[in-house]
Design an enzyme around this catalytic site. Structure first.
Site, short mmCIF file in Angstrom:
data_model
loop_
_atom_site.label_atom_id
_atom_site.label_comp_id
_atom_site.label_asym_id
_atom_site.label_seq_id
_atom_site.Cartn_x
_atom_site.Cartn_y
_atom_site.Cartn_z
N THR A 1 -14.67 10.88 17.40
CA THR A 1 -14.91 9.58 16.78
C THR A 1 -16.03 9.67 15.75
OG1 THR A 1 -16.57 8.94 18.42
CG2 THR A 1 -14.26 8.41 18.93
N SER A 2 -16.16 8.65 14.97
CA SER A 2 -17.24 8.60 13.98
C SER A 2 -18.60 8.68 14.66
CB SER A 2 -17.14 7.32 13.15
OG SER A 2 -15.97 7.34 12.35
N GLU A 3 -18.71 8.09 15.84
CA GLU A 3 -19.98 8.12 16.57
C GLU A 3 -20.31 9.55 17.02
OE1 GLU A 3 -17.55 5.84 17.04
OE2 GLU A 3 -18.63 4.16 16.13
N GLU B 1 -9.73 13.45 17.01
CA GLU B 1 -10.50 14.69 16.90
C GLU B 1 -11.99 14.45 16.75
OE1 GLU B 1 -9.02 18.05 15.27
OE2 GLU B 1 -6.95 17.56 15.68
N GLN C 1 -6.07 -5.38 -0.01
CA GLN C 1 -6.57 -6.58 -0.67
C GLN C 1 -6.02 -6.70 -2.09
OE1 GLN C 1 -10.80 -5.99 -0.02
NE2 GLN C 1 -10.78 -7.55 1.59
N ILE C 2 -5.87 -5.59 -2.78
CA ILE C 2 -5.31 -5.63 -4.13
C ILE C 2 -3.86 -6.11 -4.08
CG2 ILE C 2 -4.54 -4.14 -6.04
CD1 ILE C 2 -7.21 -2.60 -5.64
N HIS C 3 -3.15 -5.75 -3.03
CA HIS C 3 -1.76 -6.19 -2.87
C HIS C 3 -1.65 -7.64 -2.40
CE1 HIS C 3 -0.61 -1.98 -3.21
NE2 HIS C 3 0.64 -2.39 -3.31
N GLY C 4 -2.75 -8.20 -1.94
CA GLY C 4 -2.72 -9.57 -1.43
C GLY C 4 -2.01 -9.61 -0.09
#
Length: 138
Positions: free
Chosen positions: A120-122, A118, A91-94
Site C-alpha cells: 500500500t501507499s502507507e 504489492e 472530471q474532464i469527461h463530466g
C-alpha cells in the site's frame, strides 16, 4: 506497479485529450478553457515524471545499485499520481466519465487498486522513511 500506473495514466490522458478536443459552447474546443487545459498540462507533467523516474530506477536496478527506497518512492509517486490523473480525466469527461461506456471509469477503478496492490501507499511511506532515517538501510 509503477510501469502499470504510468501506462494507465497515459491512457487516461489520451481519453482526456480526445474529449478536450471536442467543440463545446460558443464554438470553442474544451481545451481552449484554462479549466481544462491546466489539468491536462498537470497530467502530462506527472506522466513524464513517473516515466523518467521509472527509467532511472530501472537503471539503478540493472547496475546493482541499492534501490529499495527508490522503488518504494517510485511506486508511491506513480500510483498516487495515476489516481489524480484518472480523477482529472473523469472530471474532464463530466458525468459521462463515470459511465461504463466512457472507458475512463475502468482506468479510475484500476488506478485505485494500484495504491493497494504489492504494498500500500502507507507501506511505501514506511520503507522510504525507514531508508532515510536508518543509515543501515538503503
Amino acid at each position: 506497479m509503477a510501469a502499470v500506473a504510468t501506462g494507465i495514466s497515459q491512457a487516461a490522458l489520451d481519453y482526456a485529450l480526445s474529449c478536450a478536443g471536442k467543440i463545446g459552447l460558443y464554438g470553442r474546443s474544451l481545451s481552449s478553457y484554462q479549466g481544462i487545459s491546466f489539468p491536462i498540462a498537470d497530467m502530462y507533467t506527472k506522466i513524464i515524471m513517473s516515466r523518467n523516474s521509472l527509467y532511472t530506477v530501472a537503471s539503478m536496478m540493472a547496475n546493482g545499485m541499492p534501490h529499495t527506497r527508490d522503488v518504494a518512492a517510485l511506486k508511491l509517486f506513480a500510483t498516487e499520481s495515476c489516481c489524480e490523473i484518472c480523477k482529472a480525466a473523469c472530471q474532464i469527461h463530466g458525468a459521462f466519465g463515470l459511465s461504463a461506456k466512457s472507458g475512463v471509469d475502468r482506468l479510475f477503478r484500476d488506478a485505485h487498486m494500484l495504491t493497494i496492490a504489492e504494498g500500500t501507499s502507507e507501506i511505501c511511506r514506511l520503507v522510504i522513511s525507514g531508508g532515510l532515517t536508518n543509515p543501515n538501510r538503503k
